[in-house]
Design an enzyme around this catalytic site. Structure first.
Site, PDB file in Angstrom:
ATOM      1  N   ASP A  37       0.529   7.768   6.102  1.00 33.97           N
ATOM      2  CA  ASP A  37       0.913   6.415   6.035  1.00 33.97           C
ATOM      3  C   ASP A  37       0.364   5.751   7.457  1.00 33.97           C
ATOM      4  O   ASP A  37       0.659   6.221   8.663  1.00 33.97           O
ATOM      5  CB  ASP A  37       2.518   6.106   5.813  1.00 33.97           C
ATOM      6  CG  ASP A  37       2.810   4.722   5.346  1.00 33.97           C
ATOM      7  OD1 ASP A  37       1.974   4.011   4.979  1.00 33.97           O
ATOM      8  OD2 ASP A  37       3.898   4.481   5.529  1.00 33.97           O
TER       9      ASP A  37
ATOM     10  N   LYS B 263       5.250  -7.513  -0.410  1.00 36.94           N
ATOM     11  CA  LYS B 263       6.257  -6.992   0.235  1.00 36.94           C
ATOM     12  C   LYS B 263       6.923  -8.534   0.752  1.00 36.94           C
ATOM     13  O   LYS B 263       8.245  -8.692   1.165  1.00 36.94           O
ATOM     14  CB  LYS B 263       5.944  -6.051   1.352  1.00 36.94           C
ATOM     15  CG  LYS B 263       7.064  -5.123   2.067  1.00 36.94           C
ATOM     16  CD  LYS B 263       6.416  -4.386   2.717  1.00 36.94           C
ATOM     17  CE  LYS B 263       7.381  -3.766   3.423  1.00 36.94           C
ATOM     18  NZ  LYS B 263       6.712  -2.781   4.652  1.00 36.94           N
TER      19      LYS B 263
ATOM     20  N   LYS C 267       0.890  -1.250  -0.244  1.00 38.74           N
ATOM     21  CA  LYS C 267      -0.019  -0.007   0.091  1.00 38.74           C
ATOM     22  C   LYS C 267       0.897   1.171  -0.020  1.00 38.74           C
ATOM     23  O   LYS C 267       0.441   2.157  -0.631  1.00 38.74           O
ATOM     24  CB  LYS C 267      -0.963  -0.056   1.074  1.00 38.74           C
ATOM     25  CG  LYS C 267      -1.774  -1.267   1.213  1.00 38.74           C
ATOM     26  CD  LYS C 267      -2.688  -1.118   2.710  1.00 38.74           C
ATOM     27  CE  LYS C 267      -1.962  -1.205   4.028  1.00 38.74           C
ATOM     28  NZ  LYS C 267      -1.209  -2.412   3.989  1.00 38.74           N
ATOM     29  N   THR C 268       1.918   1.283   0.871  1.00 36.80           N
ATOM     30  CA  THR C 268       2.735   2.588   1.110  1.00 36.80           C
ATOM     31  C   THR C 268       3.591   2.821  -0.335  1.00 36.80           C
ATOM     32  O   THR C 268       3.666   3.968  -0.736  1.00 36.80           O
ATOM     33  CB  THR C 268       3.724   2.276   2.190  1.00 36.80           C
ATOM     34  OG1 THR C 268       2.918   1.932   3.235  1.00 36.80           O
ATOM     35  CG2 THR C 268       4.569   3.565   2.295  1.00 36.80           C
TER      36      THR C 268
ATOM     37  N   LYS D 209     -10.949  16.614   6.597  1.00 31.08           N
ATOM     38  CA  LYS D 209     -12.080  17.080   6.089  1.00 31.08           C
ATOM     39  C   LYS D 209     -11.582  18.728   5.672  1.00 31.08           C
ATOM     40  O   LYS D 209     -12.627  19.288   4.886  1.00 31.08           O
ATOM     41  CB  LYS D 209     -13.139  16.866   7.054  1.00 31.08           C
ATOM     42  CG  LYS D 209     -13.686  15.637   7.020  1.00 31.08           C
ATOM     43  CD  LYS D 209     -14.733  15.570   8.212  1.00 31.08           C
ATOM     44  CE  LYS D 209     -15.387  14.240   8.424  1.00 31.08           C
ATOM     45  NZ  LYS D 209     -16.342  14.155   9.141  1.00 31.08           N
TER      46      LYS D 209
END
Length: 737
Positions: A602, A707, A548-549, A630
């Site tokens: 992250d 990973k 994801k990172t 937001k």
């Protein structure tokens, strides 16, 4: 007629003294309306009338007339008729200085100079006036002493029906007519309060210096800010005071310049002083005001305003502009009551500044410019209209501004042919996204030092190679070297931040990975191009080790945004909850300073200190993140937020998923075919080894992150060539679904 010697006497009555005329006997028929009186070598022109109480051979003067002409009672003077040349000596404008005749009758009531001018014309129509002439004048039951300061003649071409000449013709003696313009100004040190149109010159000098320009001032990229400051702070000061007064308009007394360090706030404030034909600005560094003795800090504030107060009392509306520049104003103007346990000095300094800028005794001849990097620290009472009411952000320069700044800093080199023809300022401006003005200046300095270094002989002693030094030229390579090695923008992208996350590249082991990158590109385009959504946020969620990172860092890198920052828990180890909130808040505040920004948040659950045992998390950090996710960026700025998490369900419970615009799932490798494709892309195994592995995993269900797969491959390839496949498959058994 021939000159006649006559004796000077007193005016018969005080009432006649106010007519501005001299008087002779009714039995002196040879004199006409205006006479010339000669005293020693000087001539004085007066308007003449007769009075029955005077004897022939005498001429009566009032006290102001005798003062002006230097006459004493009983003195013999030479008198002749005086004829005005009406083509050259009719008064167009007359400037008169006015003050109270008797100091004991001083009052502070306002006197309308327009009505005063009207009365003056009625009283003295068709009379002779000369520069420096003194006279008494009655208005609103008060006596005033007048002195003629200046006169301009009417243009004779107007009388002939021709186009008027633009050149003003000064005269020393003239005839006042019904359509002459009378302009009053109060005398120096006079307490008289004059109001109305006729209180000063229509042709009042402009306060803007005529020969200024941005290039010479060394300011680039701030054209819009300058025009906005001019509109708000100086437009009213350039207009004639009478128009400003009729509108009931008050001048702006304060400007607050704020923004990132190095963007030109201090430079701009200094150059505003040069742009204006004002007094030399008083420049004060905030901390200089503070003094260890009680009351001294407040006294220092009062001293800054003393000159302006004195001149306002003396000259009123004609007072010049006094500028006071506070650098680092947040040092002395913090929120009152915000410093627990302090002596209260800061509070009283703020109070003193507030009262001086817009207190009971208002000053209209000051302009205070405050500068700060932290506008949030300043007491809000100081920011209201009437004080520092013009708040101007001096932000990072855009591409056009960077071209201007680079041109300013390379102008001398270009002038002396020390800049190579291959240096393209526009190319440098494109490459220096998010550089401040100070950083661009540093870039030019770094390029110059690189060029100079080529001509230094490195031997036992450091000396310049004279033979080649004459050929010194700064070229494109010098600038690129400075760009890559020396100067990095404080509010830019540090490639090292995200390079470590994608050092092994992105392994497209299936359509899922390509789809994520395509969606990421769409979100980047939306952030750039959409006016409706300046804030775009996406959450990449999936199991641990699914990459994801790396995908978030890749999307950020491909965006080519000038500001990219990764908000990662590994930089906040040991931080308290408050320190962590402040660190996250600073990353977002820095992002707001750039036109286009990308923030990668992250491992959100790690930032929140979440653990399933308990469970425990930091509500303070959660609330801060919810607000920042937001909060839309300021007008004209765009922000892309990419979050990553391995605990989607937890974020759902915390109501955090609603803060993201969209969610993209990043799955693990789940089939043998996907594993085979990943191995082929990685290329760590030989073809025969890959075939053996593919055969072994075909049709099997797996659950392994990319990973983790990389880690297993690297472990297996450390074995001898014959044992690598076997080792890899044994390690893989633990990951089978």
């Amino acid at each position: 007629m021939a000159a006649r010697m006559m004796q000077a006497v007193r005016c018969p009555s005080d009432e006649l003294s106010l007519t501005n005329c001299v008087f002779t006997s009714e039995k002196e028929p040879q004199f006409e309306q205006h006479i010339n009186v000669r005293n020693l070598s000087h001539n004085y022109v007066f308007t003449l009338k007769t009075h029955p109480s005077l004897t022939p051979g005498t001429v009566a003067f009032s006290l102001p007339q005798r003062k002006w002409a230097g006459l004493s009672i009983g003195q013999e003077v030479e008198v002749t008729n005086y004829k005005f040349d009406r083509s050259k000596q009719c008064v167009s404008n007359i400037m008169i200085q006015v003050d109270f005749l008797q100091k004991k009758n001083v009052d502070s009531s306002p006197y309308d100079s327009d009505l005063m001018a009207k009365d003056f014309i009625q009283h003295f129509n068709n009379q002779a006036f000369s520069v420096d002439q003194q006279l008494a004048f009655s208005f609103s039951d008060k006596l005033f002493a007048l002195v003629v300061k200046d006169m301009e003649a009417m243009d004779p071409s107007i009388l002939r029906g021709e186009k008027p000449s633009s050149k003003k013709q000064k005269i020393t003696t003239g005839l006042l007519l019904a359509n002459s313009q009378v302009i009053f100004e109060k005398g120096e040190n006079s307490p008289l309060n004059l109001i109305g149109k006729a209180k000063t010159r229509d042709s009042r000098q402009s306060i803007i210096s005529p020969d200024w320009n941005f290039e010479k001032m060394g300011i680039g990229g701030l054209d819009k800010e300058f025009s906005d400051i001019f509109r708000r702070a100086f437009a009213s000061r350039v207009f004639p005071p009478d128009i400003v007064e009729q509108m009931g308009c008050k001048h702006v007394k304060g400007i607050l310049l704020y923004g990132p360090p190095g963007c030109g706030k201090t430079l701009m404030a200094r150059q505003i002083g040069k742009m204006l034909k004002a007094r030399e600005p008083k420049i004060v560094n905030g901390p200089e005001i503070l003094n260890k003795y009680v009351g001294e800090s407040e006294a220092n504030i009062r001293k800054l305003f003393a000159d302006a107060e004195e001149e306002q009392k003396r000259l009123g509306a004609n007072s010049g502009l006094h500028m006071i520049i506070f650098d680092e104003i947040d040092a002395i103007c913090k929120q009152r009551g915000s410093m627990a346990g302090s002596t209260g000095v800061h509070d009283t300094v703020v109070n003193q500044l507030l009262s001086k800028m817009d207190g009971v005794e208002q000053l209209n001849n000051i302009l205070v410019i405050g500068m700060t990097n932290r506008p949030d620290l300043i007491d809000e009472a100081l920011l209201r209209p009437g004080r520092l009411e013009v708040k101007m952000e001096i932000g990072l320069p855009d591409e056009k501004g960077r071209v201007q700044i680079l041109n300013i800093h390379t102008a001398m080199m270009r002038q002396h042919n020390l800049l190579s023809s291959d240096v393209d300022v526009k190319e440098l401006a494109v490459e220096t996204k998010n550089y401040s003005g100070a950083e661009l200046e540093g870039l030019v300095r770094a390029a110059q030092s690189t060029a100079m270094n080529r001509h230094i002989k490195a031997s036992n002693t450091v000396e310049v190679n004279i033979e080649t030094a004459e050929k010194l030229v700064v070229n494109r390579c010098d600038f690129l070297a400075a760009l890559n090695n020396d100067i990095k923008p404080a509010f830019g992208t540090n490639q090292e931040d995200y390079a470590s996350y994608i050092m092994n590249g992105i392994i497209r082991w299936g359509d899922t990975v390509s789809s994520v990158l395509r969606d990421g590109e769409l979100l980047v385009q939306q952030t750039k191009n959409s006016d409706c959504t300046p804030l775009v946020s996406v959450l990449l969620e999936g199991p641990p080790n699914s990459g994801k990172t790396a995908l978030a860092a890749k999307i950020a890198e491909d965006s080519q945004f000038p500001f990219i920052k990764i908000c990662s828990p590994d930089k906040m180890i040991g931080h308290s909850e408050i320190a962590k909130c402040q660190a996250i808040k600073k990353i977002f505040e820095d992002a707001y300073k750039s036109q286009l920004s990308c923030v990668v948040v992250d491992d959100i659950e790690r930032l929140l200190d979440y653990v399933p045992i308990g469970p425990r998390f930091s509500n303070l950090v959660l609330q801060a993140l919810l607000v920042l996710l937001k909060k839309p960026p300021p007008k004209g700025r765009k922000l892309l937020i990419i979050g990553t998490t391995s605990c989607k369900d937890v974020l759902q419970e915390m109501r955090m998923l609603d803060a993201f615009s969209t969610t993209i799932r990043i799955p693990n490798i789940s089939r043998g075919e996907q594993l085979s494709e990943a191995l082929e892309l990685l290329g760590s195994f030989q073809e025969s080894e890959r075939a053996s592995i593919a055969k072994a995993v075909r049709g099997k269900s797996l659950w392994i992150g990319i990973k983790k797969l990389l880690m297993l491959i690297e472990m297996a390839v450390q074995m001898d060539s014959g044992q690598r496949v076997e080792k890899f498959l044994s390690l893989l058994k633990d990951e089978e679904a």
